[in-house]
Enzyme design. Structure first.
Site, PDB file in Angstrom:
ATOM      1  N   ASP A  55       0.806  -1.211   0.109  1.00  0.00           N
ATOM      2  CA  ASP A  55       0.000  -0.048  -0.008  1.00  0.00           C
ATOM      3  C   ASP A  55       0.856   1.261  -0.030  1.00  0.00           C
ATOM      4  OD1 ASP A  55       0.860  -0.568   2.793  1.00  0.00           O
ATOM      5  OD2 ASP A  55      -1.217   0.013   3.717  1.00  0.00           O
ATOM      6  N   ALA A  78      -7.067  -3.508   8.138  1.00  0.00           N
ATOM      7  CA  ALA A  78      -6.777  -2.176   8.279  1.00  0.00           C
ATOM      8  C   ALA A  78      -5.970  -1.291   7.433  1.00  0.00           C
ATOM      9  CB  ALA A  78      -6.734  -1.834   9.965  1.00  0.00           C
ATOM     10  N   ASP A  79      -6.016   0.013   7.653  1.00  0.00           N
ATOM     11  CA  ASP A  79      -5.067   0.836   6.825  1.00  0.00           C
ATOM     12  C   ASP A  79      -5.073   2.098   7.570  1.00  0.00           C
ATOM     13  OD1 ASP A  79      -3.218   0.266   4.403  1.00  0.00           O
ATOM     14  OD2 ASP A  79      -3.572   2.442   4.687  1.00  0.00           O
ATOM     15  N   THR A  80      -4.035   2.813   7.476  1.00  0.00           N
ATOM     16  CA  THR A  80      -3.868   4.073   8.333  1.00  0.00           C
ATOM     17  C   THR A  80      -2.988   5.222   7.499  1.00  0.00           C
ATOM     18  OG1 THR A  80      -3.555   2.809  10.609  1.00  0.00           O
ATOM     19  CG2 THR A  80      -2.945   5.022  10.640  1.00  0.00           C
TER      20      THR A  80
END
Length: 186
Positions: free
Chosen positions: A13, A59-61
């Protein structure tokens, strides 16, 4: 009380373009993309552990400052620049979550955010940190818990777990963990 099985989606990502008008929608989309990739790995029986749990959590931040979305730095120069931009200022950290119930196929997307202020950094400490490579793979170029323990001048308004990438105070109840018997989790 939850035993995770970790499966890494085949997605870097850090290579995803982060120009987005809605960073909350972006992180939820990235979380869903990661979940879909892992679901595909499971369906194709690739790298799949024998006993998979009912819930798939992805999840991604990202960090947002002055309307600019900041993900994971890809070079030491980018990490240095990103951290300098946070120096003495506040930025928002947003984590998107995708929960998939593998029994029913139901999917739930949500996000949480917290504000982080990084006080003025010692320039030598910043250079030591960048040279260490510890920034790699971290949204904003740092891990909140590790850098707080290292003495960085960090303050958080919100849930520190959101900053670290998984707001368990929201995830666990959504999975029914800790729910009262007979209660329904929406």
């Amino acid at each position: 009380g939850v035993e995770p099985v970790i499966m890494v989606p085949r997605l870097d990502d850090a290579d995803v373009p982060l120009a987005a008008q809605d960073p909350c929608a972006l992180v939820m989309s990235l979380a869903w993309l990661k979940a879909r990739i892992v679901l595909s790995q499971i369906a194709a029986n690739r790298d799949v552990p024998a006993d998979l749990p009912r819930w798939l959590v992805a999840a991604d931040t990202v960090c947002v400052q002055d309307g600019r979305v900041r993900g994971k730095p890809t070079t030491a120069d980018e990490a240095r620049s990103m951290l300098r931009s946070f120096d003495g200022r506040e930025h928002e950290v947003i984590t998107g979550v995708c929960l998939v119930d593998r029994q029913s196929g139901a999917r739930r997307l949500f996000f949480d955010s917290a504000a982080v202020t990084l006080g003025e950094m010692d320039p030598h400490e910043l250079e030591r940190y960048v040279a260490s490579g510890e920034w790699q793979g971290k949204a904003g170029g740092y891990n909140y818990e590790d850098q707080l323990a290292a003495g960085w001048p960090l303050r958080c308004l919100g849930d520190p777990q959101t900053i670290m990438g998984l707001p368990t105070r929201l995830v666990l109840p959504a999975m029914g963990v800790g729910a009262r018997p007979g209660s329904t989790v929406a």
